[in-house]
Design a protein around this motif. Structure first.
Motif, mmCIF file in Angstrom:
data_model
loop_
_atom_site.group_PDB
_atom_site.id
_atom_site.type_symbol
_atom_site.label_atom_id
_atom_site.label_comp_id
_atom_site.label_asym_id
_atom_site.label_seq_id
_atom_site.Cartn_x
_atom_site.Cartn_y
_atom_site.Cartn_z
ATOM 1 N N VAL A 20 0.787 -1.214 -0.080
ATOM 2 C CA VAL A 20 0.170 0.052 0.233
ATOM 3 C C VAL A 20 0.184 1.649 -0.210
ATOM 4 O O VAL A 20 0.718 2.444 -0.547
ATOM 5 C CB VAL A 20 -1.523 0.004 1.359
ATOM 6 N N ALA A 74 2.331 1.913 -2.932
ATOM 7 C CA ALA A 74 1.592 2.160 -4.401
ATOM 8 C C ALA A 74 1.036 3.509 -4.253
ATOM 9 O O ALA A 74 1.314 4.472 -5.408
ATOM 10 C CB ALA A 74 0.208 1.595 -4.195
ATOM 11 N N ASN A 75 0.775 3.822 -2.342
ATOM 12 C CA ASN A 75 0.664 5.411 -2.666
ATOM 13 C C ASN A 75 1.401 6.259 -2.914
ATOM 14 O O ASN A 75 1.037 7.538 -2.722
ATOM 15 C CB ASN A 75 0.202 5.989 -1.120
ATOM 16 N N TYR A 77 -0.758 7.856 -8.139
ATOM 17 C CA TYR A 77 -1.591 7.375 -7.554
ATOM 18 C C TYR A 77 -3.009 7.959 -7.673
ATOM 19 O O TYR A 77 -3.786 7.208 -7.267
ATOM 20 C CB TYR A 77 -0.894 7.212 -6.603
ATOM 21 N N ARG A 78 -2.738 8.999 -7.403
ATOM 22 C CA ARG A 78 -4.183 9.630 -7.369
ATOM 23 C C ARG A 78 -5.230 9.683 -8.906
ATOM 24 O O ARG A 78 -6.144 8.499 -8.028
ATOM 25 C CB ARG A 78 -5.086 11.350 -7.408
ATOM 26 N N LYS A 93 -4.436 6.169 -10.878
ATOM 27 C CA LYS A 93 -5.312 4.975 -10.653
ATOM 28 C C LYS A 93 -5.867 4.909 -9.445
ATOM 29 O O LYS A 93 -6.953 3.725 -10.007
ATOM 30 C CB LYS A 93 -3.433 4.088 -9.678
ATOM 31 N N LEU A 94 -6.374 5.047 -8.356
ATOM 32 C CA LEU A 94 -7.127 4.911 -6.978
ATOM 33 C C LEU A 94 -8.754 5.463 -8.187
ATOM 34 O O LEU A 94 -9.320 4.680 -7.471
ATOM 35 C CB LEU A 94 -7.040 5.894 -6.264
ATOM 36 N N ASP A 95 -8.818 7.181 -8.995
ATOM 37 C CA ASP A 95 -9.790 7.107 -9.244
ATOM 38 C C ASP A 95 -10.132 5.773 -10.591
ATOM 39 O O ASP A 95 -11.707 5.697 -9.871
ATOM 40 C CB ASP A 95 -9.176 8.952 -9.774
ATOM 41 N N GLU A 150 -9.738 2.933 -10.161
ATOM 42 C CA GLU A 150 -10.276 1.323 -9.360
ATOM 43 C C GLU A 150 -11.233 1.662 -8.464
ATOM 44 O O GLU A 150 -12.956 0.665 -8.659
ATOM 45 C CB GLU A 150 -8.724 1.496 -8.554
ATOM 46 N N LEU A 151 -11.758 3.093 -8.420
ATOM 47 C CA LEU A 151 -13.006 3.218 -7.549
ATOM 48 C C LEU A 151 -13.886 3.288 -7.855
ATOM 49 O O LEU A 151 -15.252 3.113 -8.424
ATOM 50 C CB LEU A 151 -12.260 4.478 -6.310
#
Length: 70
Positions: free
Chosen positions: A21, A24-25, A30-31, A33-35, A37-38
């Motif tokens: 984690v 990845a962060n 990061y942001r 990829k997170l967006d 994934e969410l």
């Protein structure tokens, strides 16, 4: 299911999950990829079913009708 949970708990116990984690962060994208994934999670059938079920709870009803979960 038990083998999956055993593996997950082992990864937490050894610190492997924390390392993954943090790594990845720390990436510059990061942001983004997170967006993605969410968004994929939000668009999943399981997420939509959960939203519908939650809208049917008595505390979430508006004028006796379920709220639109979306």
């Amino acid at each position: 299911m038990a083998p999956v949970f055993d593996q997950l708990y082992q990864r937490v116990k050894t610190g492997e999950e924390t390392r993954r984690v943090l790594e990845a962060n720390s990436t510059p994208d990061y942001r983004q990829k997170l967006d993605r994934e969410l968004a994929a999670m939000h668009d999943s059938e399981m997420w939509r079913a959960g939203a519908t079920v939650r809208s049917l709870r008595p505390e979430n009803r508006v004028s006796g009708q379920p709220r639109d979960p979306y």
